[in-house]
Scaffold this motif. Structure first.
Motif, PDB file in Angstrom:
ATOM      1  N   PRO A 163      13.135   2.795  36.903  1.00 27.94           N
ATOM      2  CA  PRO A 163      12.973   2.181  35.376  1.00 27.94           C
ATOM      3  C   PRO A 163      11.832   2.889  34.679  1.00 27.94           C
ATOM      4  CG  PRO A 163      11.848   0.865  37.110  1.00 27.94           C
ATOM      5  CD  PRO A 163      12.503   1.930  37.822  1.00 27.94           C
ATOM      6  N   ASP A 164      12.079   2.848  33.315  1.00 30.16           N
ATOM      7  CA  ASP A 164      11.426   3.372  32.282  1.00 30.16           C
ATOM      8  C   ASP A 164      10.815   2.499  31.245  1.00 30.16           C
ATOM      9  OD1 ASP A 164      10.180   5.110  30.386  1.00 30.16           O
ATOM     10  OD2 ASP A 164      12.157   6.133  29.709  1.00 30.16           O
ATOM     11  N   SER A 165       9.475   2.295  31.190  1.00 22.99           N
ATOM     12  CA  SER A 165       8.839   1.190  30.396  1.00 22.99           C
ATOM     13  C   SER A 165       7.933   2.181  29.346  1.00 22.99           C
ATOM     14  CB  SER A 165       8.120   0.346  31.178  1.00 22.99           C
ATOM     15  OG  SER A 165       6.921   1.032  31.818  1.00 22.99           O
ATOM     16  N   SER A 166       8.398   3.271  29.080  1.00 18.46           N
ATOM     17  CA  SER A 166       7.482   4.079  28.133  1.00 18.46           C
ATOM     18  C   SER A 166       7.934   4.046  26.720  1.00 18.46           C
ATOM     19  CB  SER A 166       7.432   5.731  28.762  1.00 18.46           C
ATOM     20  OG  SER A 166       8.419   6.141  28.698  1.00 18.46           O
ATOM     21  N   GLU A 167       9.093   3.850  26.460  1.00 11.10           N
ATOM     22  CA  GLU A 167       9.552   3.686  25.108  1.00 11.10           C
ATOM     23  C   GLU A 167       8.613   2.811  24.067  1.00 11.10           C
ATOM     24  OE1 GLU A 167      13.516   3.571  22.385  1.00 11.10           O
ATOM     25  OE2 GLU A 167      13.657   2.819  24.352  1.00 11.10           O
ATOM     26  N   LEU A 168       7.991   3.626  23.099  1.00 12.78           N
ATOM     27  CA  LEU A 168       7.341   2.654  22.135  1.00 12.78           C
ATOM     28  C   LEU A 168       7.504   3.372  20.616  1.00 12.78           C
ATOM     29  CD1 LEU A 168       5.022   0.346  21.661  1.00 12.78           C
ATOM     30  CD2 LEU A 168       3.339   2.253  22.268  1.00 12.78           C
ATOM     31  N   LEU A 169       8.019   2.585  19.830  1.00 15.91           N
ATOM     32  CA  LEU A 169       8.259   3.170  18.344  1.00 15.91           C
ATOM     33  C   LEU A 169       7.274   2.012  17.587  1.00 15.91           C
ATOM     34  CD1 LEU A 169      12.055   3.815  18.678  1.00 15.91           C
ATOM     35  CD2 LEU A 169       9.963   5.225  18.879  1.00 15.91           C
ATOM     36  N   CYS A 170       6.642   2.720  16.832  1.00 17.12           N
ATOM     37  CA  CYS A 170       5.535   1.742  15.894  1.00 17.12           C
ATOM     38  C   CYS A 170       5.496   2.515  14.578  1.00 17.12           C
ATOM     39  CB  CYS A 170       4.428   1.973  16.497  1.00 17.12           C
ATOM     40  SG  CYS A 170       4.397   1.037  18.066  1.00 17.12           S
TER      41      CYS A 170
END
Length: 166
Positions: free
Chosen positions: A72-79
């Motif tokens: 799993p990858d939980s690092s995507e963050l777009l702000c």
């Protein structure tokens, strides 16, 4: 005084091999520095409790046989701008056809509180109510290796009116 030929010819390859080995060994023995995305951008941040809850969802725990999950990858963050989101995703490799994958995840999602939506994105899409007024959005998209499963949520520090998929 001139430099011996064996030093001029051998020094370049030795330096290159040393740099490559240092990079490979450094990445292997220092994985904490191998993050692909930020944990926070300004006041916008990943929600660790939400990530844990999403990873516990059956849609990211069960796969149609003989397919299997990647990490799993939980690092995507777009702000920024119109893209205020964070996500938890998981690759699914295998050979099960699109119709079967769609049916499998539709049954699994709807049995665990998700509601199918037609967003024109991927082969299956659903939402689930979450705290804060912005639902989680689940999507399955085809990829060359199989499929990509992603659950999008609103990061902390962002008001619910920024929920573009609501």
């Amino acid at each position: 005084m001139s430099v011996p030929r064996w030093i001029r010819v051998g020094a370049g390859p030795v330096v290159v091999v040393g740099v490559v080995l240092a990079g490979l060994l450094g990445a292997h023995f220092r994985p904490e520095e191998d993050k692909s995305g930020p944990d926070a951008v300004g006041q916008c941040a990943v929600k660790p409790d939400t990530v844990r809850d999403i990873l516990a969802e059956p849609i990211l725990q069960k796969a149609p046989r003989p397919d299997r999950f990647g990490d799993p990858d939980s690092s995507e963050l777009l702000c920024a701008g119109t893209a205020w989101l964070a996500s938890v995703s998981r690759p699914l490799t295998g050979s099960v056809g699109e119709a079967d994958v769609r049916a499998y995840y539709a049954k699994l999602a709807e049995g665990s509180g998700w509601h199918a939506v037609d967003r024109g994105y991927g082969i299956y899409s659903a939402i689930k109510d979450a705290d804060g007024g912005c639902p989680w959005w689940f999507a399955v998209t085809p990829e060359p290796y199989g499929y990509h499963l992603r659950v999008v949520y609103l990061p902390s520090g962002v008001s619910a009116d920024r929920c573009a998929w609501k």
